[in-house]
Design a protein around this motif. Structure first.
Motif, PDB file in Angstrom:
ATOM      1  N   LEU A  49      37.969  19.749  32.000  1.00  0.00           N
ATOM      2  CA  LEU A  49      37.373  20.993  32.478  1.00  0.00           C
ATOM      3  C   LEU A  49      38.226  21.626  33.575  1.00  0.00           C
ATOM      4  CD1 LEU A  49      33.544  20.200  32.560  1.00  0.00           C
ATOM      5  CD2 LEU A  49      34.800  21.600  30.922  1.00  0.00           C
ATOM      6  N   SER A  50      38.763  20.794  34.442  1.00  0.00           N
ATOM      7  CA  SER A  50      39.633  21.312  35.501  1.00  0.00           C
ATOM      8  C   SER A  50      40.904  21.904  34.905  1.00  0.00           C
ATOM      9  CB  SER A  50      40.000  20.194  36.483  1.00  0.00           C
ATOM     10  OG  SER A  50      38.856  19.724  37.156  1.00  0.00           O
ATOM     11  N   GLU A  51      41.376  21.288  33.815  1.00  0.00           N
ATOM     12  CA  GLU A  51      42.580  21.789  33.159  1.00  0.00           C
ATOM     13  C   GLU A  51      42.328  23.162  32.546  1.00  0.00           C
ATOM     14  OE1 GLU A  51      46.554  21.119  32.887  1.00  0.00           O
ATOM     15  OE2 GLU A  51      45.044  19.767  33.743  1.00  0.00           O
ATOM     16  N   TYR A  52      41.164  23.332  31.938  1.00  0.00           N
ATOM     17  CA  TYR A  52      40.803  24.643  31.394  1.00  0.00           C
ATOM     18  C   TYR A  52      40.723  25.673  32.520  1.00  0.00           C
ATOM     19  CZ  TYR A  52      39.751  23.828  26.451  1.00  0.00           C
ATOM     20  OH  TYR A  52      39.842  23.590  25.102  1.00  0.00           O
ATOM     21  N   ARG A  53      40.162  25.265  33.641  1.00  0.00           N
ATOM     22  CA  ARG A  53      40.047  26.170  34.790  1.00  0.00           C
ATOM     23  C   ARG A  53      41.433  26.600  35.271  1.00  0.00           C
ATOM     24  NH1 ARG A  53      36.823  27.017  39.416  1.00  0.00           N
ATOM     25  NH2 ARG A  53      37.829  28.746  40.521  1.00  0.00           N
ATOM     26  N   LYS A  54      42.378  25.666  35.265  1.00  0.00           N
ATOM     27  CA  LYS A  54      43.746  26.002  35.669  1.00  0.00           C
ATOM     28  C   LYS A  54      44.346  27.045  34.727  1.00  0.00           C
ATOM     29  CE  LYS A  54      44.727  21.407  37.587  1.00  0.00           C
ATOM     30  NZ  LYS A  54      45.514  20.158  37.368  1.00  0.00           N
ATOM     31  N   ILE A  55      44.048  26.898  33.437  1.00  0.00           N
ATOM     32  CA  ILE A  55      44.596  27.829  32.452  1.00  0.00           C
ATOM     33  C   ILE A  55      44.030  29.230  32.668  1.00  0.00           C
ATOM     34  CG2 ILE A  55      44.764  28.391  29.999  1.00  0.00           C
ATOM     35  CD1 ILE A  55      44.622  25.380  29.420  1.00  0.00           C
ATOM     36  N   THR A  56      42.703  29.325  32.846  1.00  0.00           N
ATOM     37  CA  THR A  56      42.102  30.650  33.051  1.00  0.00           C
ATOM     38  C   THR A  56      42.561  31.261  34.374  1.00  0.00           C
ATOM     39  OG1 THR A  56      40.089  29.609  33.946  1.00  0.00           O
ATOM     40  CG2 THR A  56      40.090  30.190  31.610  1.00  0.00           C
ATOM     41  N   ASP A  57      42.720  30.435  35.399  1.00  0.00           N
ATOM     42  CA  ASP A  57      43.227  30.940  36.680  1.00  0.00           C
ATOM     43  C   ASP A  57      44.646  31.480  36.515  1.00  0.00           C
ATOM     44  OD1 ASP A  57      40.895  30.270  37.931  1.00  0.00           O
ATOM     45  OD2 ASP A  57      41.670  28.468  38.924  1.00  0.00           O
ATOM     46  N   GLU A  58      45.438  30.768  35.720  1.00  0.00           N
ATOM     47  CA  GLU A  58      46.821  31.185  35.489  1.00  0.00           C
ATOM     48  C   GLU A  58      46.873  32.511  34.735  1.00  0.00           C
ATOM     49  OE1 GLU A  58      50.791  31.133  35.928  1.00  0.00           O
ATOM     50  OE2 GLU A  58      49.396  29.679  36.793  1.00  0.00           O
ATOM     51  N   ILE A  59      45.961  32.690  33.790  1.00  0.00           N
ATOM     52  CA  ILE A  59      45.899  33.950  33.043  1.00  0.00           C
ATOM     53  C   ILE A  59      45.632  35.111  33.999  1.00  0.00           C
ATOM     54  CG2 ILE A  59      44.558  35.278  31.362  1.00  0.00           C
ATOM     55  CD1 ILE A  59      44.123  32.657  29.824  1.00  0.00           C
ATOM     56  N   LEU A  60      44.690  34.920  34.918  1.00  0.00           N
ATOM     57  CA  LEU A  60      44.356  35.986  35.859  1.00  0.00           C
ATOM     58  C   LEU A  60      45.492  36.245  36.845  1.00  0.00           C
ATOM     59  CD1 LEU A  60      40.594  35.265  36.673  1.00  0.00           C
ATOM     60  CD2 LEU A  60      41.575  36.784  34.949  1.00  0.00           C
ATOM     61  N   ARG A  61      46.164  35.185  37.271  1.00  0.00           N
ATOM     62  CA  ARG A  61      47.272  35.355  38.220  1.00  0.00           C
ATOM     63  C   ARG A  61      48.411  36.168  37.607  1.00  0.00           C
ATOM     64  NH1 ARG A  61      46.224  30.062  40.161  1.00  0.00           N
ATOM     65  NH2 ARG A  61      47.654  29.160  38.639  1.00  0.00           N
ATOM     66  N   ARG A  62      48.615  35.984  36.313  1.00  0.00           N
ATOM     67  CA  ARG A  62      49.733  36.647  35.640  1.00  0.00           C
ATOM     68  C   ARG A  62      49.276  37.856  34.812  1.00  0.00           C
ATOM     69  NH1 ARG A  62      54.252  33.438  35.496  1.00  0.00           N
ATOM     70  NH2 ARG A  62      54.962  34.300  33.509  1.00  0.00           N
ATOM     71  N   MET A  63      48.107  38.380  35.136  1.00  0.00           N
ATOM     72  CA  MET A  63      47.555  39.515  34.397  1.00  0.00           C
ATOM     73  C   MET A  63      48.472  40.739  34.507  1.00  0.00           C
ATOM     74  SD  MET A  63      44.924  40.566  32.578  1.00  0.00           S
ATOM     75  CE  MET A  63      43.636  39.368  32.992  1.00  0.00           C
ATOM     76  N   PRO A  64      48.914  41.294  33.385  1.00  0.00           N
ATOM     77  CA  PRO A  64      49.772  42.488  33.422  1.00  0.00           C
ATOM     78  C   PRO A  64      49.012  43.698  33.957  1.00  0.00           C
ATOM     79  CG  PRO A  64      49.925  41.360  31.301  1.00  0.00           C
ATOM     80  CD  PRO A  64      48.748  40.772  32.018  1.00  0.00           C
ATOM     81  N   ASP A  65      49.745  44.656  34.464  1.00  0.00           N
ATOM     82  CA  ASP A  65      49.164  45.904  34.946  1.00  0.00           C
ATOM     83  C   ASP A  65      48.633  46.690  33.748  1.00  0.00           C
ATOM     84  OD1 ASP A  65      49.023  48.764  35.612  1.00  0.00           O
ATOM     85  OD2 ASP A  65      49.922  48.182  37.525  1.00  0.00           O
ATOM     86  N   GLU A  66      47.336  46.962  33.753  1.00  0.00           N
ATOM     87  CA  GLU A  66      46.717  47.631  32.607  1.00  0.00           C
ATOM     88  C   GLU A  66      47.272  49.033  32.377  1.00  0.00           C
ATOM     89  OE1 GLU A  66      42.292  49.083  31.053  1.00  0.00           O
ATOM     90  OE2 GLU A  66      42.473  47.831  32.849  1.00  0.00           O
ATOM     91  N   ASP A  67      47.590  49.749  33.449  1.00  0.00           N
ATOM     92  CA  ASP A  67      48.091  51.117  33.308  1.00  0.00           C
ATOM     93  C   ASP A  67      49.487  51.146  32.689  1.00  0.00           C
ATOM     94  OD1 ASP A  67      45.786  52.228  34.407  1.00  0.00           O
ATOM     95  OD2 ASP A  67      46.552  52.027  36.456  1.00  0.00           O
ATOM     96  N   ARG A  68      50.312  50.170  33.046  1.00  0.00           N
ATOM     97  CA  ARG A  68      51.690  50.147  32.550  1.00  0.00           C
ATOM     98  C   ARG A  68      51.817  49.394  31.230  1.00  0.00           C
ATOM     99  NH1 ARG A  68      55.738  48.129  37.063  1.00  0.00           N
ATOM    100  NH2 ARG A  68      57.206  48.825  35.445  1.00  0.00           N
ATOM    101  N   TYR A  69      51.038  48.335  31.087  1.00  0.00           N
ATOM    102  CA  TYR A  69      51.135  47.493  29.887  1.00  0.00           C
ATOM    103  C   TYR A  69      49.734  47.250  29.307  1.00  0.00           C
ATOM    104  CZ  TYR A  69      55.508  46.564  32.371  1.00  0.00           C
ATOM    105  OH  TYR A  69      56.692  46.697  33.057  1.00  0.00           O
TER     106      TYR A  69
END
Length: 201
Positions: free
Chosen positions: A22-42
């Motif tokens: 469960l902690s590993e899944y949390r790390k993955i979702t946190d990583e997705i948010l940290r690297r979220m592309p700019d919606e306006d540009r991409y």
């Protein structure tokens, strides 16, 4: 000729073998948010990232089989939800807004499940109000209102919550069992690899 069967656990072995899955899944979702592309540009890249985030979050909250999650339909907030009898006919569930509970509800008729005759269901539908934890509603509503349309482009809407990124080589937005499996595996492998690199840096 020997048939090679697909291992259903293969996409998530890197998670299952961790000390705390469960902690590993949390790390993955946190990583997705940290690297979220700019919606306006991409916009497309941002839409794909939010889809990946929700794929894992809903998978964890609901604990559904791949088929049930893949076929889960969506009713935007403010629209009339699909009648339960209609969902029974289609043998699939729906994500819809519940005014009574002031939350996003997942309703799946028992006939949609492989073990529909189990005493667990008692011929009653599966119903769950998703908890608004860690900005789940924020990303869910952004996906339904904006990102999902970006992924669909000009093609017909299959009505499912999760849709593929429509490209010139593919005009079909609905996931099949193989493409959904690949999407899940890609999210986990890609994000786990990135997270590992960050830990080693």
């Amino acid at each position: 000729m020997m048939r090679v069967h697909r291992d259903p656990f293969e996409p998530i072995m890197v998670v299952l073998e961790a000390d705390s899955p469960l902690s590993e899944y949390r790390k993955i979702t946190d990583e997705i948010l940290r690297r979220m592309p700019d919606e306006d540009r991409y916009p497309r890249a941002a839409a794909e990232a939010v889809r990946s985030f929700l794929l894992l979050r809903l998978g964890l909250h609901l604990g559904l089989r791949q088929k049930n999650l893949r076929q889960l339909r969506v009713c935007p907030r403010g629209h009339f939800p699909t009648l339960e009898r209609r969902l029974e006919d289609m043998k699939c569930g729906e994500l819809r807004w519940s005014d009574r509970d002031s939350g996003w509800e997942v309703l799946i008729p028992s006939v949609a499940f492989k073990n529909s005759g189990s005493s667990f269901f008692g011929q009653k539908p599966f119903r769950l109000i998703l908890p608004d934890l860690l900005d789940l509603y924020k990303y869910l509503e952004a996906y339904i209102d904006r990102h999902r349309g970006v992924l669909l482009g000009p093609v017909d809407d299959p009505g499912t919550l999760f849709v593929k990124t429509v490209k010139a080589t593919s005009k079909q937005a609905a996931y099949g069992s193989t493409t959904f499996y690949e999407a899940w595996r890609t999210v986990i492998r890609k994000r786990c690899s990135v997270a590992t690199l960050f830990r080693l840096a």
